[in-house]
Design a protein around this motif. Structure first.
Motif, mmCIF file in Angstrom:
data_model
loop_
_atom_site.group_PDB
_atom_site.id
_atom_site.type_symbol
_atom_site.label_atom_id
_atom_site.label_comp_id
_atom_site.label_asym_id
_atom_site.label_seq_id
_atom_site.Cartn_x
_atom_site.Cartn_y
_atom_site.Cartn_z
ATOM 1 N N PRO A 1 1.084 -1.809 -0.013
ATOM 2 C CA PRO A 1 -0.323 -0.226 -0.096
ATOM 3 C C PRO A 1 1.101 1.600 0.336
ATOM 4 N N GLU A 2 2.223 1.151 0.363
ATOM 5 C CA GLU A 2 3.061 2.439 0.748
ATOM 6 C C GLU A 2 3.837 2.677 -0.330
ATOM 7 N N ALA A 3 4.113 1.024 -1.574
ATOM 8 C CA ALA A 3 4.538 1.812 -2.376
ATOM 9 C C ALA A 3 3.484 2.083 -4.178
ATOM 10 N N CYS A 4 2.784 2.057 -3.641
ATOM 11 C CA CYS A 4 0.981 1.812 -4.231
ATOM 12 C C CYS A 4 0.385 4.175 -4.048
ATOM 13 N N GLN A 5 1.015 4.071 -2.712
ATOM 14 C CA GLN A 5 0.424 5.681 -2.130
ATOM 15 C C GLN A 5 1.641 6.620 -2.403
ATOM 16 N N ARG B 1 -8.691 -7.494 -3.873
ATOM 17 C CA ARG B 1 -7.448 -7.595 -3.008
ATOM 18 C C ARG B 1 -6.767 -5.890 -3.503
ATOM 19 N N GLN B 2 -6.700 -5.704 -4.586
ATOM 20 C CA GLN B 2 -6.213 -4.510 -4.903
ATOM 21 C C GLN B 2 -6.758 -3.670 -4.668
ATOM 22 N N LEU B 3 -7.696 -3.117 -4.945
ATOM 23 C CA LEU B 3 -8.628 -1.867 -4.066
ATOM 24 C C LEU B 3 -8.308 -1.503 -2.194
ATOM 25 N N ALA B 4 -8.384 -3.212 -1.723
ATOM 26 C CA ALA B 4 -7.984 -2.894 -0.277
ATOM 27 C C ALA B 4 -6.372 -2.340 0.049
ATOM 28 N N LYS B 5 -5.905 -2.542 -1.001
ATOM 29 C CA LYS B 5 -4.418 -1.170 -0.774
ATOM 30 C C LYS B 5 -4.559 -0.057 -1.237
ATOM 31 N N ILE B 6 -5.659 0.342 -2.141
ATOM 32 C CA ILE B 6 -5.967 1.662 -2.118
ATOM 33 C C ILE B 6 -6.445 2.692 -1.412
ATOM 34 N N LEU B 7 -7.564 1.407 -0.642
ATOM 35 C CA LEU B 7 -8.940 2.069 -0.124
ATOM 36 C C LEU B 7 -7.167 2.565 1.373
ATOM 37 N N GLN B 8 -6.335 1.513 1.745
ATOM 38 C CA GLN B 8 -5.401 2.121 2.833
ATOM 39 C C GLN B 8 -4.388 2.799 3.081
ATOM 40 N N VAL B 9 -4.775 3.690 1.899
ATOM 41 C CA VAL B 9 -4.138 5.043 1.915
ATOM 42 C C VAL B 9 -4.484 5.872 0.593
ATOM 43 N N GLN B 10 -5.715 5.842 0.860
ATOM 44 C CA GLN B 10 -6.834 6.576 0.014
ATOM 45 C C GLN B 10 -6.759 8.221 0.284
ATOM 46 N N ASP B 11 -6.829 8.377 1.676
ATOM 47 C CA ASP B 11 -6.646 10.019 3.121
ATOM 48 C C ASP B 11 -5.268 10.433 2.239
ATOM 49 N N GLN B 12 -4.315 9.690 2.047
ATOM 50 C CA GLN B 12 -2.945 10.544 1.451
ATOM 51 C C GLN B 12 -3.063 10.719 0.005
ATOM 52 N N LEU B 13 -3.943 10.401 -0.384
ATOM 53 C CA LEU B 13 -3.877 10.896 -2.123
ATOM 54 C C LEU B 13 -4.633 12.378 -2.579
ATOM 55 N N PRO B 14 -4.498 12.883 -2.408
ATOM 56 C CA PRO B 14 -4.908 15.016 -2.237
ATOM 57 C C PRO B 14 -5.823 14.586 -3.849
ATOM 58 N N HIS B 15 -5.011 13.378 -5.180
ATOM 59 C CA HIS B 15 -5.949 14.246 -5.732
ATOM 60 C C HIS B 15 -5.949 13.308 -6.618
ATOM 61 N N LEU B 16 -6.595 12.391 -5.667
ATOM 62 C CA LEU B 16 -7.430 11.140 -6.546
ATOM 63 C C LEU B 16 -9.001 11.641 -6.680
ATOM 64 N N LYS B 17 -9.742 11.342 -7.558
ATOM 65 C CA LYS B 17 -10.801 11.633 -7.187
ATOM 66 C C LYS B 17 -12.212 10.327 -7.214
ATOM 67 N N ALA B 18 -11.536 9.024 -8.174
ATOM 68 C CA ALA B 18 -12.308 8.200 -8.661
ATOM 69 C C ALA B 18 -11.457 6.829 -8.791
ATOM 70 N N ILE B 19 -12.536 5.952 -8.554
ATOM 71 C CA ILE B 19 -11.302 4.530 -8.540
ATOM 72 C C ILE B 19 -12.352 3.028 -8.979
ATOM 73 N N ILE B 20 -11.717 2.963 -10.095
ATOM 74 C CA ILE B 20 -12.475 2.208 -10.978
ATOM 75 C C ILE B 20 -12.196 0.432 -10.845
#
Length: 691
Positions: free
Chosen positions: A166-170, A187-206
């Motif tokens: 998750p840290e490397a994805c972030q 499984r891959q979504l879970a990684k992003i959800l862990q760091v979602q609050d550290q991604l200020p530019h993120l608008k959407a996940i598919i």
């Protein structure tokens, strides 16, 4: 901390922001697609630029266009290339995937239309100019479409390794300022959800495969993405496409971080379109090209071979199943029957190991016939390499009895280009496939040169060489020593734009004249074949000041002692050399984690040595005399070939677990992460040097 709620798409996302260039005003301009050799350039597709590099996301670079030859090809944007192919091969199958046991295909026209639909979906979600669209998942149609759609919509296509934490994805998503992230499954979504609050530019996940386990704000399925942009005007997308320049960045390739933090390699439209055309011409490709996509698409080699070369020449890509490297790849190869096949060295080594294991179960007569045929095959391959087209006596029979059957069993009976790249390969593996009349053609390069720098051809190769310069490119050996060894430097249209937001790192890689310094050591022979002899950053400098490239010594030890899986030389700033060794063992079919059980080949080797060991722990626990003696004797044979006493391996130890991507010792392309291994096994290393 509570997860940040992503912004809902609004009508504002349909407006063209100030960042878009508006030089071409209407969709009609888009249909003025391209130019061919002999025609004048479409100058509107190249922005004025003085510098050869930039680190700005919206920067442009001066293209290294030559006056004549392959380097003089007119620049193309990705969209121009795609439209050319659609015009020529629109009704031809482009992509094939297996669903419910059957192959389903889409044509180039459908492929193009799906890319446009996804691009409009990205715009609806608020994709901004020169912001990332991250893609994390196994190879599939959705991966390809997302990659190209991101470019069409004016963003960056950004592959993220599925093995990333998750840290490397972030880190990657934040560095590229990703507005949109696509993930394969939960499984891959879970990684992003862990760091979602550290991604200020993120608008959407598919999430593009499997059902969503829960509905969240701005979390979409693939079907929803493809419908989102239905009310986005085609003219808006066309205006964005028409504004794109061949010397602008469209793709980011993140290095695997074997020597530090990942760097975002900025590749332009011209980098991708020109390189694909050049290597395709050198390899003699045409619209009959068939490839199988299975290697990580976050790596440039897979993108060039799987996406861009077929798109350039109108070829066809089959997608392997996600468990390809766990055993199903051969089934896909048998059904697709590719005309070229790229494997990293570890893939070829695994094929070699399985074939040897299968051969060991054959009857005595079958083993003798195979050995006889392989002797003929090796002779014939060496003759071919040396320009002698005369085949040895018995070749026709050996071809019927062995070579044809082996290639058909592997699904490579139509394959005229078996390619190895991304990491060093041993002479033993090269000669093994030469003996089966399937010479492996080495291609050498790096992300920073859009993949290839030198290429081996069926009609022009040398064992242990990685070939000659890519058409339109140049190689320079910088500061060669008395043996001709020096740093390998590159020049050509394939050289990257720079590292995103990393000026110092870019200036380290590119000199004042624009030559890319690879960090690899090598030499060229009189015929122009390049040989890699080491890596500057991996050079071991002993306490006595001796400069020692580790890879040749490591490869020799593995060749001398076939039970060894990985070897890492130690000795930087030390009084003598030592080595960490791992044994060949089975891996978990799901995770790839190394197991305690030895491979069938390793068990057989133990038996030949007089050992009953079947597990790594059996060998280490008892310091198995037979195995330890064989390793020591192998090391001594390597030492006898050392050019100096400083290059002799004095001590070694066997580790309890093999290196792996999951364990962190290997990068995604199976390259050894030396700093990581040194830190993990500091105690064992320090033990070598205790008085």
């Amino acid at each position: 901390m509570a997860a940040r709620t992503l912004q809902e798409p609004s009508a504002r996302t349909l407006q063209v922001g100030s960042g878009w260039r508006r030089e071409a005003a209407d969709a009609a301009a888009v249909e003025c697609l391209s130019f061919t050799m002999g025609e004048s350039w479409d100058r509107s597709k190249v922005a004025p630029a003085d510098d050869l590099w930039t680190t700005r996301r919206d920067g442009v670079v001066r293209l290294r266009v030559e006056q004549t030859g392959p380097g003089s090809e007119p620049p193309l944007t990705m969209h121009q290339l795609f439209r050319q192919t659609v015009q020529r091969y629109g009704d031809r199958p482009a992509l094939a995937t297996r669903r419910d046991g059957r192959w389903e295909t889409i044509t180039y026209l459908q492929y193009y239309q799906d890319c446009r639909a996804a691009a409009k979906g990205f715009l609806k979600l608020g994709l901004e100019p020169f912001h990332g669209v991250g893609i994390m998942g196994f190879n599939c149609m959705e991966w390809f479409i997302s990659d190209i759609a991101a470019i069409m919509a004016g963003g960056f296509a950004v592959g993220i390794y599925t093995t990333n934490s998750p840290e490397a994805c972030q880190y990657v998503a934040d560095n590229c300022e990703a507005n949109v992230l696509l993930v394969e499954n939960h499984r891959q979504l879970a990684k992003i959800l862990q760091v979602q609050d550290q991604l200020p530019h993120l608008k959407a996940i598919i999430q593009y495969h499997d059902e969503l386990k829960e509905k969240r704000p701005n979390l979409y399925t693939w079907k929803e993405l493809m419908q989102l942009g239905s009310d986005v005007q085609d003219s808006l997308l066309d205006e964005i496409i028409a504004s794109q320049k061949a010397n602008q960045c469209c793709t980011l390739i993140y290095t695997s971080g074997t020597t530090g933090n990942s760097k975002g390699v900025m590749l332009s439209h011209d980098n991708l379109t020109w390189t694909s055309k050049s290597i395709g011409k050198m390899l003699g490709l045409d619209d009959q090209e068939v490839v199988v996509s299975y290697l990580p698409l976050s790596h440039i080699a897979a993108q060039i071979v799987d996406i861009w070369i077929p798109l350039t020449f109108g070829g066809m890509t089959y997608f392997a199943d996600p468990d390809a490297l766990k055993g199903s790849l051969v089934t896909t190869l048998q059904e697709a029957r590719p005309t070229s096949f790229l494997g990293v060295p570890r893939v070829w080594e695994k094929i070699q190991e399985k074939m040897k294991a299968a051969g060991a179960k054959s009857s005595l007569i079958q083993r003798k016939v195979a050995a006889w045929a392989k002797g003929i095959g090796l002779h014939a391959s060496y003759s071919q390499m040396n320009g002698n087209n005369c085949v040895p006596w018995g070749y026709t029979l050996a071809n019927i009895l062995v070579f044809r059957r082996v290639s058909a069993a592997l699904g490579l009976d139509r394959c005229t280009k078996c390619i190895t790249s991304a990491a060093p390969i041993t002479k033993d593996t090269l000669e093994y496939f030469m003996s089966l009349k399937m010479p492996l053609l080495e291609i050498y390069g790096m992300s920073e040169c859009t993949g290839p720098q030198t290429v081996s051809l069926p009609s022009s190769f040398r064992i242990m060489s990685c070939g000659k310069d890519l058409l339109g490119c140049k190689t320079r050996i910088d500061k060669p020593d008395e043996d001709g060894n020096g740093e390998i430097c590159f020049w050509g249209r394939h050289i990257f734009m720079g590292y995103l937001n990393m000026k110092e790192k870019t200036e380290e890689a590119l000199d004042e004249e624009g030559w890319l310094h690879s960090g690899d050591l090598g030499k060229q022979d009189q015929e122009g074949f390049l040989y890699i002899t080491g890596r500057i950053k991996e050079l071991i400098i002993t306490a006595g000041g001796e400069n020692i490239p580790p890879i040749p010594i490591e490869d020799r030890v593995k060749e001398e002692v076939p039970i060894i899986s990985n070897a890492m030389l130690i000795g930087d700033k030390r009084k003598f050399l030592s080595m960490l060794l791992t044994l060949k063992c089975n891996t978990d079919g799901e995770t790839g984690e190394p197991q305690d059980e030895l491979t069938p080949e390793a068990v057989k080797l133990c038996q030949q040595l007089g050992s009953r060991a079947t597990r790594v722990s059996d060998v280490i626990g008892s310091k198995d005399p037979a195995v330890y003696k064989a390793i020591q004797e192998g090391v001594e044979r390597v030492n006898r070939r050392a050019v100096s006493n400083a290059q002799r391996v004095q001590k070694w130890t066997i580790l309890s677990k093999d290196f792996s991507v999951l364990g962190g010792e290997l990068g995604p392309t199976m390259k050894l992460k030396r700093p990581v291994v040194s830190k993990m096994y500091r105690e064992e290393i320090d033990g070598f040097y205790k008085e």
